[in-house]
Structure formats: structure tokens, C-alpha cells
Scaffold this motif. Structure first.
Motif, PDB file in Angstrom:
ATOM      1  N   LEU A  23     -30.118  12.111  63.702  1.00 46.34           N
ATOM      2  CA  LEU A  23     -29.507  12.640  62.453  1.00 46.34           C
ATOM      3  C   LEU A  23     -28.680  13.972  62.288  1.00 46.34           C
ATOM      4  O   LEU A  23     -27.598  14.367  61.829  1.00 46.34           O
ATOM      5  CB  LEU A  23     -30.510  12.563  61.736  1.00 46.34           C
ATOM      6  CG  LEU A  23     -31.962  12.095  61.232  1.00 46.34           C
ATOM      7  CD1 LEU A  23     -33.215  12.514  60.280  1.00 46.34           C
ATOM      8  CD2 LEU A  23     -30.885  10.633  59.963  1.00 46.34           C
ATOM      9  N   PHE A  24     -28.647  14.772  63.206  1.00 44.40           N
ATOM     10  CA  PHE A  24     -28.812  15.563  64.034  1.00 44.40           C
ATOM     11  C   PHE A  24     -27.035  15.727  64.655  1.00 44.40           C
ATOM     12  O   PHE A  24     -26.003  16.319  64.093  1.00 44.40           O
ATOM     13  CB  PHE A  24     -28.785  16.710  64.790  1.00 44.40           C
ATOM     14  CG  PHE A  24     -30.621  17.045  64.077  1.00 44.40           C
ATOM     15  CD1 PHE A  24     -30.973  16.637  62.735  1.00 44.40           C
ATOM     16  CD2 PHE A  24     -31.755  18.234  65.303  1.00 44.40           C
ATOM     17  CE1 PHE A  24     -32.344  17.673  62.530  1.00 44.40           C
ATOM     18  CE2 PHE A  24     -32.127  18.351  64.860  1.00 44.40           C
ATOM     19  CZ  PHE A  24     -32.793  18.298  62.977  1.00 44.40           C
ATOM     20  N   GLY A  25     -27.974  14.385  65.602  1.00 43.97           N
ATOM     21  CA  GLY A  25     -25.698  14.301  66.858  1.00 43.97           C
ATOM     22  C   GLY A  25     -25.052  13.351  65.732  1.00 43.97           C
ATOM     23  O   GLY A  25     -24.003  13.499  66.575  1.00 43.97           O
ATOM     24  N   ALA A  26     -25.320  12.548  64.796  1.00 39.03           N
ATOM     25  CA  ALA A  26     -24.201  11.436  64.302  1.00 39.03           C
ATOM     26  C   ALA A  26     -24.077  11.697  63.145  1.00 39.03           C
ATOM     27  O   ALA A  26     -23.394  11.284  62.493  1.00 39.03           O
ATOM     28  CB  ALA A  26     -25.025  10.132  64.430  1.00 39.03           C
ATOM     29  N   GLY A  27     -24.902  11.644  62.498  1.00 38.12           N
ATOM     30  CA  GLY A  27     -25.185  12.764  60.761  1.00 38.12           C
ATOM     31  C   GLY A  27     -26.678  12.512  59.753  1.00 38.12           C
ATOM     32  O   GLY A  27     -27.277  11.614  60.430  1.00 38.12           O
ATOM     33  N   PRO A  28     -26.305  13.156  59.058  1.00 41.20           N
ATOM     34  CA  PRO A  28     -25.432  14.150  58.608  1.00 41.20           C
ATOM     35  C   PRO A  28     -25.285  15.742  59.205  1.00 41.20           C
ATOM     36  O   PRO A  28     -25.010  15.860  58.601  1.00 41.20           O
ATOM     37  CB  PRO A  28     -26.206  13.744  56.861  1.00 41.20           C
ATOM     38  CG  PRO A  28     -27.820  14.046  57.700  1.00 41.20           C
ATOM     39  CD  PRO A  28     -28.027  12.935  58.638  1.00 41.20           C
ATOM     40  N   GLY A  29     -26.219  15.765  60.073  1.00 39.23           N
ATOM     41  CA  GLY A  29     -26.099  17.001  60.849  1.00 39.23           C
ATOM     42  C   GLY A  29     -27.034  17.562  60.949  1.00 39.23           C
ATOM     43  O   GLY A  29     -28.239  17.333  59.304  1.00 39.23           O
ATOM     44  N   TYR A  30     -27.512  18.907  61.376  1.00 43.30           N
ATOM     45  CA  TYR A  30     -28.984  19.582  61.401  1.00 43.30           C
ATOM     46  C   TYR A  30     -28.549  19.791  60.472  1.00 43.30           C
ATOM     47  O   TYR A  30     -30.065  20.289  59.122  1.00 43.30           O
ATOM     48  CB  TYR A  30     -28.795  20.382  62.720  1.00 43.30           C
ATOM     49  CG  TYR A  30     -30.091  21.422  61.840  1.00 43.30           C
ATOM     50  CD1 TYR A  30     -31.067  21.023  62.732  1.00 43.30           C
ATOM     51  CD2 TYR A  30     -29.204  22.869  61.433  1.00 43.30           C
ATOM     52  CE1 TYR A  30     -32.217  22.265  62.069  1.00 43.30           C
ATOM     53  CE2 TYR A  30     -30.873  23.937  61.691  1.00 43.30           C
ATOM     54  CZ  TYR A  30     -31.247  23.590  61.877  1.00 43.30           C
ATOM     55  OH  TYR A  30     -33.263  24.445  61.669  1.00 43.30           O
TER      56      TYR A  30
END
Length: 220
Positions: A35-42
Motif C-alpha cells: 500500500l505504501f510502496g505501490a499505491g495509494p501511498g502512506y
């Protein structure tokens, strides 16, 4: 006679409480990497979304972490520690090779690890930036470890007569900035070059730092 006082084993489905806890933590971190690294981001991830992606409950999340920033902090250190392990392994394999070959092998090991998963690049170079004073302190502290690693290699090379005997800290700090910026831009598609070309350029920079033009190698 019934075994009335037998203590509970603490095992469920063949796993101890500690093993189950470690597995839950791993599932949260794996989901966060995605989620943080591919999307949507942290910044666009919620505890509820992360828990759902991990297949766990928000209650279980708060048993492992205080907040999402704690998760990001762990991932950031994991990415850097993994890359450092690759660097140290390459350094050990090339301990007796000439400096240019050693620098090339070590840096290729770093680049291969960091760029091997675009999610790790985003965690290390994008998502960590500007989150909070705490995260900025961690980022700078981890960068200082990379600087010290380069300085230690430079001191060892200078002792062997393979590099200029000077304080390399300022140059190493500048080099780390170049590495972060160029690898990020390459991964984002902003640099028209292959990874090998990017690595070649960075290795040339590193060797030129260790062996400035005016320096004369010491003959054994």
C-alpha cells in the motif's frame, strides 16, 4: 485420574503465541509495503485499509503498532538494512580485489537490491520524506550510517595506498545525495538510461571521490 491442573500450552493451530504474533506483524508489514510502496501511498492509507489488506482486524493492528507512522518507520529501516546486507556481502566477496573493481561490485549489489522492487525505492526515497520530525530524524540517522560505511571503506583503501588519505565525510554525504536522487529519478522514468549506465556513472563518481585527479597512488 483427570489431568485437571495441566497448564495451557499456549499453542493454537500448531503455533505458539509468539509465532502467531510474529506472523501478524509480518502480514501487516507485507500489506504496508504494497500500500505504501505501490499505491495509494502512506499518506492515503488508513489503519482500516491496511488491516483489511493484511486480512486482520484494526484491534490486532493496535496490538502490534501505535500508528501507521510506526509501520513506515519499520519498513524504512528494513529496506535500508536489506541493502546494507547486500553491500557488506559484496564487500566481503571482493575484499582482495583492486579498488575500482571492489567499488563496482559493492555498488552494483546495492543498486540491484534497492531497484529489485520498485516499492522499496518508493519507501526509501519518497514516502519517508516530510512525514514528521521523527521520521526525518530517522532518515538522516540512517543516511549517516551509509556515510560512515563509505568513510570506513575509504579509510581502509587509504591505508592500503589505494585512495587519498583525507576526511571523506563531506564528499560521501554528497555522493549519497547523488545516489538517492539519480536512482529515484531513474525508477520514476525521468532518466533515459539503463540501470547499468546509471550504476556506471555513480561508480565513476565514487572512484573519483576516493582518487581525486591530483592524487598519486602510493607504490608498494
Amino acid at each position: 485420574m483427570p489431568d485437571r491442573l495441566r497448564a495451557p500450552s499456549g499453542r493454537y493451530a500448531g503455533k505458539s503465541a509468539e509465532e502467531r504474533k510474529a506472523e501478524r506483524r509480518r502480514r501487516f508489514l507485507d500489506a504496508a509495503l504494497e500500500l505504501f510502496g505501490a499505491g495509494p501511498g502512506y499518506r492515503s492509507t488508513t489503519v482500516a485499509a491496511l488491516s483489511e489488506a493484511a486480512g486482520l482486524s484494526t484491534r490486532q493492528f493496535y496490538e502490534e503498532f501505535r500508528n501507521l507512522e510506526d509501520v513506515l518507520a519499520v519498513l524504512h529501516l528494513q529496506v535500508n538494512d536489506r541493502a546494507e546486507a547486500a553491500v557488506l556481502a559484496a564487500a566481503a566477496r571482493t575484499a582482495h580485489t583492486p579498488l575500482p573493481e571492489r567499488a563496482d561490485a559493492v555498488f552494483r549489489a546495492y543498486a540491484a537490491d534497492v531497484t529489485g522492487d520498485p516499492r522499496r525505492i518508493r519507501i526509501a526515497f519518497v514516502e519517508i520524506i516530510g512525514v514528521s520530525p521523527r521520521m526525518e530524524e530517522q532518515r538522516l540517522a540512517r543516511r549517516a550510517q551509509w556515510v560512515e560505511l563509505i568513510c570506513a571503506e575509504a579509510r581502509a583503501a587509504a591505508a592500503r595506498g589505494e585512495a587519498a588519505p583525507r576526511d571523506h565525510r563531506l564528499a560521501a554525504t554528497g555522493f549519497i545525495g547523488s545516489v538517492n536522487g539519480l536512482l529515484h529519478d531513474w525508477s520514476a522514468g525521468w532518466v533515459e538510461a539503463t540501470l547499468d549506465e546509471v550504476v556506471d556513472e555513480l561508480v565513476r563518481q565514487l572512484v573519483s571521490i576516493l582518487r581525486p585527479p591530483a592524487w598519486v597512488p602510493r607504490r608498494g
